[in-house]
Design an enzyme around this catalytic site. Structure first.
Site, short mmCIF file in Angstrom:
data_model
loop_
_atom_site.label_atom_id
_atom_site.label_comp_id
_atom_site.label_asym_id
_atom_site.label_seq_id
_atom_site.Cartn_x
_atom_site.Cartn_y
_atom_site.Cartn_z
N GLU A 25 33.25 9.04 1.19
CA GLU A 25 33.73 10.46 1.07
C GLU A 25 33.80 10.79 -0.47
O GLU A 25 33.50 10.06 -1.58
CB GLU A 25 35.25 10.19 1.34
CG GLU A 25 36.27 9.21 0.67
CD GLU A 25 37.54 9.16 0.67
OE1 GLU A 25 38.19 10.29 0.52
OE2 GLU A 25 38.33 8.21 0.96
N LYS A 86 40.69 19.48 -2.72
CA LYS A 86 40.99 18.32 -1.71
C LYS A 86 40.64 19.04 -0.29
O LYS A 86 41.46 19.64 0.07
CB LYS A 86 42.29 17.63 -1.99
CG LYS A 86 42.49 16.57 -0.75
CD LYS A 86 43.88 15.97 -0.89
CE LYS A 86 44.28 15.11 0.23
NZ LYS A 86 45.64 14.53 -0.03
N VAL A 106 38.88 11.61 4.17
CA VAL A 106 38.61 10.73 5.41
C VAL A 106 38.40 11.52 6.70
O VAL A 106 37.36 11.44 6.96
CB VAL A 106 39.60 9.46 5.60
CG1 VAL A 106 39.14 8.94 6.84
CG2 VAL A 106 39.54 8.58 4.50
N ASP A 138 55.17 14.61 7.74
CA ASP A 138 53.76 14.16 6.85
C ASP A 138 53.15 13.18 7.85
O ASP A 138 53.44 12.07 7.36
CB ASP A 138 54.36 14.04 5.57
CG ASP A 138 53.17 14.02 4.39
OD1 ASP A 138 51.83 14.00 4.88
OD2 ASP A 138 53.24 13.80 3.13
N SER A 140 49.09 12.19 8.10
CA SER A 140 47.63 12.64 7.44
C SER A 140 46.65 12.86 8.50
O SER A 140 46.81 12.45 9.91
CB SER A 140 46.99 11.41 7.00
OG SER A 140 45.73 11.79 6.69
N ALA A 141 46.09 13.94 8.53
CA ALA A 141 45.20 14.44 9.28
C ALA A 141 44.14 13.51 9.75
O ALA A 141 43.19 13.58 10.75
CB ALA A 141 44.63 15.74 8.61
N ASP A 142 44.03 12.41 8.77
CA ASP A 142 42.92 11.33 8.96
C ASP A 142 43.22 10.62 10.25
O ASP A 142 42.28 10.59 11.13
CB ASP A 142 43.21 10.12 7.99
CG ASP A 142 42.70 10.87 6.42
OD1 ASP A 142 42.09 11.71 6.13
OD2 ASP A 142 43.04 9.91 5.68
N LYS A 159 47.46 2.12 2.30
CA LYS A 159 48.74 1.45 1.23
C LYS A 159 50.03 1.69 1.80
O LYS A 159 50.44 2.40 2.71
CB LYS A 159 48.79 2.45 0.18
CG LYS A 159 47.47 2.63 -0.71
CD LYS A 159 47.81 3.29 -2.05
CE LYS A 159 46.52 3.02 -3.04
NZ LYS A 159 45.28 3.80 -2.49
N1 PSU Z 1 44.36 6.54 -0.08
C1 PSU Z 1 43.71 5.96 -0.73
N2 PSU Z 1 43.14 6.48 -1.76
C2 PSU Z 1 42.60 7.92 -1.66
C3 PSU Z 1 43.12 8.64 -0.42
C4 PSU Z 1 43.98 7.91 0.57
O1 PSU Z 1 44.05 4.83 -1.16
O2 PSU Z 1 41.68 8.41 -2.48
C5 PSU Z 1 42.55 9.92 -0.11
C6 PSU Z 1 41.56 9.93 1.13
O3 PSU Z 1 40.70 10.85 0.88
C7 PSU Z 1 42.43 10.13 2.32
C8 PSU Z 1 43.38 11.26 1.79
O4 PSU Z 1 41.57 10.81 3.53
O5 PSU Z 1 43.77 10.55 0.47
C9 PSU Z 1 44.75 11.49 2.57
O6 PSU Z 1 45.17 12.56 2.17
P1 PSU Z 1 46.69 13.08 3.02
O7 PSU Z 1 47.76 11.84 2.90
O8 PSU Z 1 46.96 14.22 2.23
O9 PSU Z 1 46.05 13.15 4.30
MN MN Z 2 50.03 14.76 4.10
#
Ligand code: PSU
Ligand code: MN
Length: 310
Positions: A25, A86, A106, A138, A140-142, A159
């Site tokens: 990524e 992003k 991701v 909140d 994540s879309a992941d 994390k």
């Molecule tokens: N967790 C990490 N390092 C990162 C990310 C997550 O330890 O760089 C990044 C990844 O690209 C992940 C994104 O897909 O943050 C998730 O963001 P959000 O929580 O806004 O979906």
């Molecule tokens: Mn988010």
């Protein structure tokens, strides 16, 4: 071949000949780590993957194209630019139409890898259900992507800025297996374990590759998390990192940080508060994931070859 996608010749050749390919990524480069360590790490990941007999494909959106594989100049540009967006699932169409640079999360990397036919992806950590998501929503879309797109993500868990218990519940609901590579417990990124059990433990990458092959050949769409703990001598002390994360979460709340800014804000705060130690751990675990991801991709490519010959 889809016209929005462009490939480096190395990746194109690997895909055409059924060679093992590992997706990487780019949000981790643009938003996850500072310059110049981000670009150095990105290059080292590619080297580790090549040395393990696979081909790296770092993915990003540039010039109206989905780039499958970046040149050295493109990596440098991405790591050194402050205006790469992003890019998650929702952003892909708009960023391509307006020819903006997008660093794929991701979720977005999974989408692009799937379009290119790449099934194995290595990174640091996935996004998940944030603490307090029962009121902020909140999530994540992941996680949604893992529920529907056929790519396996090799990572060091997630994390504990997240609610790891709720993240596991969400993945269970979406039918996403979390396979612990040489571990019974979900790794928590900076530390080797958490209190949560993985779905299955496997110490054998051929077995993991086989489980992916069978899942997808049965039409069971969706991803998998291959959880690979940070190497022992690079892991951080749990009490230390827990207190830092608690402090970072307070800062985020105080500053009213929301939406897509939350994860990068927390990562930056943690790095600041650990005086760079978290960055070292982050780099070490991503490299480890790249090595395991490459070995897994090699096993997966072998299975594909054998099943095509049957
Ligand atoms: N967790 C990490 N390092 C990162 C990310 C997550 O330890 O760089 C990044 C990844 O690209 C992940 C994104 O897909 O943050 C998730 O963001 P959000 O929580 O806004 O979906
Ligand atoms: Mn988010």
């Amino acid at each position: 071949m889809k016209t929005a996608l462009t490939y480096t010749s190395e990746v194109k050749e690997a895909l055409d000949t059924g060679k093992a390919v590992v997706a990487l990524e780019s949000t981790i480069i643009s938003h996850g780590m500072p310059y110049p360590q981000n670009v150095e790490t990105a290059r080292e990941l590619e080297k580790i993957i090549r040395e393990a007999g696979a081909v790296p494909a770092t993915i990003a959106l540039m010039d109206g194209k989905i780039k499958i594989g970046l040149t050295d100049e493109e990596l440098e540009m991405l790591g050194n630019s402050s205006d790469a967006a992003k890019a998650s699932r929702r952003d892909i169409g708009y960023l391509l139409a307006t020819k903006q640079t997008g660093a794929t999360t991701v979720a977005a990397t999974m989408i692009c890898a799937d379009l290119a036919g790449i099934r194995i992806f290595a990174t640091g950590g996935i996004g998940g259900v944030h603490r307090g998501a029962e009121t902020t929503m909140d999530i994540s879309a992941d996680l949604e992507e893992l529920g529907q797109t056929n790519v396996a993500v090799v990572c060091a868990g997630a994390k504990s800025i997240l609610d790891l218990g709720l993240t596991m519940e969400y993945l269970e609901t979406k039918g996403v297996p979390v396979i612990g590579y040489q571990t019974d417990k979900l790794p928590a990124f900076y530390t080797r374990s958490s209190e949560f059990d993985v779905t299955y433990r496997s110490d054998d990458l051929s077995e993991i590759a086989s489980s992916l092959h069978i899942k997808w050949s049965l039409g069971l769409d969706g991803g998998a998390v291959i959880a690979n703990p940070i190497p022992e001598d690079e892991a951080m002390s749990k009490s230390f990192i827990d207190s830092v994360i608690a402090e970072a979460l307070k800062e985020a709340e105080k500053n009213g940080i929301r939406g897509k800014d939350t994860t990068p804000f927390l990562l930056g705060k943690i790095k600041e508060m650990t005086e760079g130690k978290s960055l070292e751990a982050n780099i070490a675990l991503v490299k480890h994931n790249a090595a395991v991801g490459a070995a897994l991709a090699v096993r997966y490519a072998e299975i594909q070859k054998n099943s095509a010959a049957e």
